[in-house]
Enzyme design. Structure first.
Site, PDB file in Angstrom:
ATOM      1  N   LYS A 190      28.519  47.127  35.211  1.00  0.00           N
ATOM      2  CA  LYS A 190      27.533  47.736  36.108  1.00  0.00           C
ATOM      3  C   LYS A 190      28.187  48.848  36.925  1.00  0.00           C
ATOM      4  O   LYS A 190      28.961  48.588  37.844  1.00  0.00           O
ATOM      5  CB  LYS A 190      26.911  46.724  37.076  1.00  0.00           C
ATOM      6  N   GLY A 249      33.079  42.248  48.341  1.00  0.00           N
ATOM      7  CA  GLY A 249      33.990  41.316  47.664  1.00  0.00           C
ATOM      8  C   GLY A 249      33.733  39.884  48.109  1.00  0.00           C
ATOM      9  O   GLY A 249      33.685  38.957  47.290  1.00  0.00           O
ATOM     10  N   GLU A 400      38.504  50.713  57.585  1.00  0.00           N
ATOM     11  CA  GLU A 400      38.511  51.671  56.473  1.00  0.00           C
ATOM     12  C   GLU A 400      37.330  52.630  56.629  1.00  0.00           C
ATOM     13  O   GLU A 400      36.177  52.205  56.656  1.00  0.00           O
ATOM     14  CB  GLU A 400      38.419  50.933  55.140  1.00  0.00           C
TER      15      GLU A 400
HETATM   16  P1  ADP Z   1      29.733  50.899  48.908  1.00  0.00           P
HETATM   17  O1  ADP Z   1      29.221  50.095  50.070  1.00  0.00           O
HETATM   18  O2  ADP Z   1      30.778  51.849  49.312  1.00  0.00           O
HETATM   19  O3  ADP Z   1      28.664  51.492  48.053  1.00  0.00           O
HETATM   20  P2  ADP Z   1      30.079  48.499  47.446  1.00  0.00           P
HETATM   21  O4  ADP Z   1      31.239  47.583  47.502  1.00  0.00           O
HETATM   22  O5  ADP Z   1      28.839  48.027  48.122  1.00  0.00           O
HETATM   23  O6  ADP Z   1      30.534  49.885  47.996  1.00  0.00           O
HETATM   24  O7  ADP Z   1      29.687  48.866  45.950  1.00  0.00           O
HETATM   25  C1  ADP Z   1      30.525  48.719  44.847  1.00  0.00           C
HETATM   26  C2  ADP Z   1      29.734  48.120  43.708  1.00  0.00           C
HETATM   27  O8  ADP Z   1      29.280  46.832  44.085  1.00  0.00           O
HETATM   28  C3  ADP Z   1      28.489  48.897  43.305  1.00  0.00           C
HETATM   29  O9  ADP Z   1      28.383  48.843  41.888  1.00  0.00           O
HETATM   30  C4  ADP Z   1      27.371  48.112  43.968  1.00  0.00           C
HETATM   31  O10 ADP Z   1      26.116  48.237  43.333  1.00  0.00           O
HETATM   32  C5  ADP Z   1      27.886  46.700  43.843  1.00  0.00           C
HETATM   33  N1  ADP Z   1      27.353  45.748  44.832  1.00  0.00           N
HETATM   34  C6  ADP Z   1      26.992  45.991  46.107  1.00  0.00           C
HETATM   35  N2  ADP Z   1      26.578  44.852  46.711  1.00  0.00           N
HETATM   36  C7  ADP Z   1      26.683  43.867  45.792  1.00  0.00           C
HETATM   37  C8  ADP Z   1      26.420  42.451  45.800  1.00  0.00           C
HETATM   38  N3  ADP Z   1      25.971  41.824  46.876  1.00  0.00           N
HETATM   39  N4  ADP Z   1      26.657  41.758  44.667  1.00  0.00           N
HETATM   40  C9  ADP Z   1      27.141  42.359  43.570  1.00  0.00           C
HETATM   41  N5  ADP Z   1      27.401  43.677  43.497  1.00  0.00           N
HETATM   42  C10 ADP Z   1      27.194  44.436  44.590  1.00  0.00           C
END
Ligand code: ADP
Length: 498
Positions: A190, A249, A400
């Site tokens: 994804k 994470g 960060e």
């Molecule tokens: P940012 O906040 O900088 O966009 P994220 O860590 O939220 O960084 O995003 C990194 C990836 O994680 C993206 O592919 C996003 O769609 C995905 N993502 C965001 N929230 C979730 C979640 N709760 N569960 C799984 N994937 C997620």
């Protein structure tokens, strides 16, 4: 929708084609029929619409990946055949390097020179490196005692979910897919919702070079309450690999508990970049700039805390601000651009919030701190920003920012800087600039971080492992360590007793 027209643009026709999900070897619409828009961060214009995958699509993709894994077109394929396909994929990406670089720059904003000569080059190298591993995966024989013949098998884990961020969209796809595929796993990838395009183009090549259906499935879409979450809590995904924010994470770890799937995480950072008075200061200035402004500061290992020894502080700052003042900020598609736009309006807001916090806490703004006006005002630009006189306890030094904001922290002694370097919740990387070998190696061992650069910054190679200490995550990507992430070890006991 603004169709991108520019001379020499290799992807304008491709951008017009529908962007679907790759499931079981077919390009399909989302079950919901929904799409979402992806933007050009330099202009705030919509580039194209992309299928919005959700739980139903993830379920379909997992079924396809499970079938491809268990029935064996990939996991049981001769390893040299697997290698051949990965090498072919690398070759095909290399042939289309300019096209990939353009798509990446349009979708992410980064300077085209970096997309072309950093990201795409590393992508090709990563697939080649892991193609080589296909034929080098080994178990062991052990000598327990003469009544037994004992050996271990190194086996693929199974169906892998890979959730990647928007800062290095294609490169993160390569870091994830390369080792997972080399080990014989099948994948649901994804990409981030902000940057889905290069993953889709990569999926097209994966099918063209002949990967069997279901081995790689690509689900574009969102994270929370959507495709990302459906991957992390899926009961039939055996492992999830994630790169992104530390907060996300944590959500992924929580969501993974249903079937206790393996999890590897590469999260944020707040790297100390330490310059001693005896360093080659010109090299260190360049390193400080690369450390924080490369990729608009949207780098988890960015050298966002710059510690400068007091005796050279003024000289260093003069050189640094002079160089930064000359950096060309602009549309990433311009070959001369050195710093492009941030990824999104949300990121711009977040960065400007931290600029405000820095001022409030009494740090001295020495350059930047504004959004550029004129031609650039419509894009998501923030000027390269430097705060001096920062204290390691301030928010701008501890949190960060993920943008082009540098915190300069002066220091007097090795002991003082050694202590402050580790006074942080993250531990992804760090750097030391000095001509004193003893000091360099002592600090390399002292700093709690997964990568230490001595007299350099932001150097990478697929052979060198990358990953975090502390809240920067767990597991090591790249090198042979990624093989550990994507395989299980099985012990086999054969009774030889009479
Ligand atoms: P940012 O906040 O900088 O966009 P994220 O860590 O939220 O960084 O995003 C990194 C990836 O994680 C993206 O592919 C996003 O769609 C995905 N993502 C965001 N929230 C979730 C979640 N709760 N569960 C799984 N994937 C997620």
């Amino acid at each position: 929708m603004a169709v991108v027209q520019q001379q020499g643009l290799l992807c304008s026709e491709w951008l017009k084609k529908p962007k679907k999900l790759l499931i079981d070897g077919n390009w399909v619409d989302a079950e919901s029929g929904k799409t979402f828009e992806t933007y050009n961060p330099a202009t705030d214009e919509v580039l194209t619409k992309v299928a919005e995958g959700s739980k139903a699509d993830v379920d379909k993709a997992v079924r396809a990946a499970r079938k491809a894994f268990e029935s064996g077109p990939w996991s049981k394929m001769a390893t040299h055949e697997r290698a051949r396909l990965l090498y072919r994929l690398a070759d095909e990406i290399e042939k289309r390097a300019d096209e990939f670089a353009q798509i990446e720059t349009l979708d992410n904003g980064k300077p085209i020179k970096e997309s072309r000569w950093v990201d795409v080059v590393q992508v090709v190298e990563t697939f080649r490196y892991y193609a080589g591993w296909c034929t080098k995966l080994e178990g062991e024989t052990t000598n327990v005692n003469s009544n037994f013949f004992t050996y271990t098998l190194r086996e693929p884990i199974g169906v892998i979910g890979q959730i990647i961020p928007w800062n290095f969209p294609l490169l993160m796809a390569a870091w994830k897919l390369g080792p997972a595929l080399a080990c014989g796993n099948t994948v649901i990838l994804k990409p981030a919702e902000q940057t889905p395009l290069t993953a889709i183009r990569l999926g097209e090549l994966i099918m063209e070079v002949g990967f069997p259906a279901g081995v790689v499935n690509i689900i574009t879409g969102f994270g929370a309450n959507s495709a990302g979450e459906a991957i992390s809590n899926h009961m039939d995904i055996d492992k999830v690999a994630f790169t992104g924010e530390d907060k996300t994470g944590k959500e992924i770890v929580k969501a993974s508990t249903g079937n206790l799937k393996r999890v590897s995480l590469e999260l944020g950072g707040k790297a100390p970049n330490i310059v001693f008075a005896d360093a080659d200061l010109d090299a260190a200035v360049k390193g400080a700039i690369t450390g924080i402004f490369f990729n608009q500061g949207q780098v988890c290992c960015a050298g966002s805390r710059l510690f400068i020894e007091n005796s050279v502080h003024d000289e260093f700052m003069t050189k640094l601000t002079e160089r930064v003042g000359k950096m060309r900020q602009g549309n990433g598609m311009d070959e001369k651009t050195q710093i492009g736009p941030q990824i999104s309006k949300e990121q711009v807001e977040r960065i400007m919030h931290y600029v405000g916090e820095g001022k409030k806490d009494g740090a001295k703004l020495v350059c930047g701190g504004e959004r550029p006006q004129g031609e650039l005002a419509k894009g998501y630009f923030v000027q390269p920003t430097i705060f001096d006189g920062v204290n390691n306890d301030m928010k701008i030094a501890q949190e960060e920012i993920f943008g082009p904001v540098l915190s300069v922290i002066p220091f007097n002694t090795m002991e003082e800087v050694a202590e402050q370097a580790n006074k942080i919740q993250f531990g992804l990387s760090g750097a030391v600039w000095t001509r004193d070998l003893k000091r360099a190696h002592k600090l390399a061992s002292h700093i709690k971080a997964g990568t230490i650069w001595i007299n350099c910054f932001n150097v990478f190679d697929p052979q060198m492992p990358f990953g975090g200490y502390k809240m920067s995550g767990y597991g090591r990507e790249l090198g042979k360590h990624s093989i550990e992430l994507y395989t299980n070890i099985k012990s086999v006991w054969v009774n030889l007793a009479d």
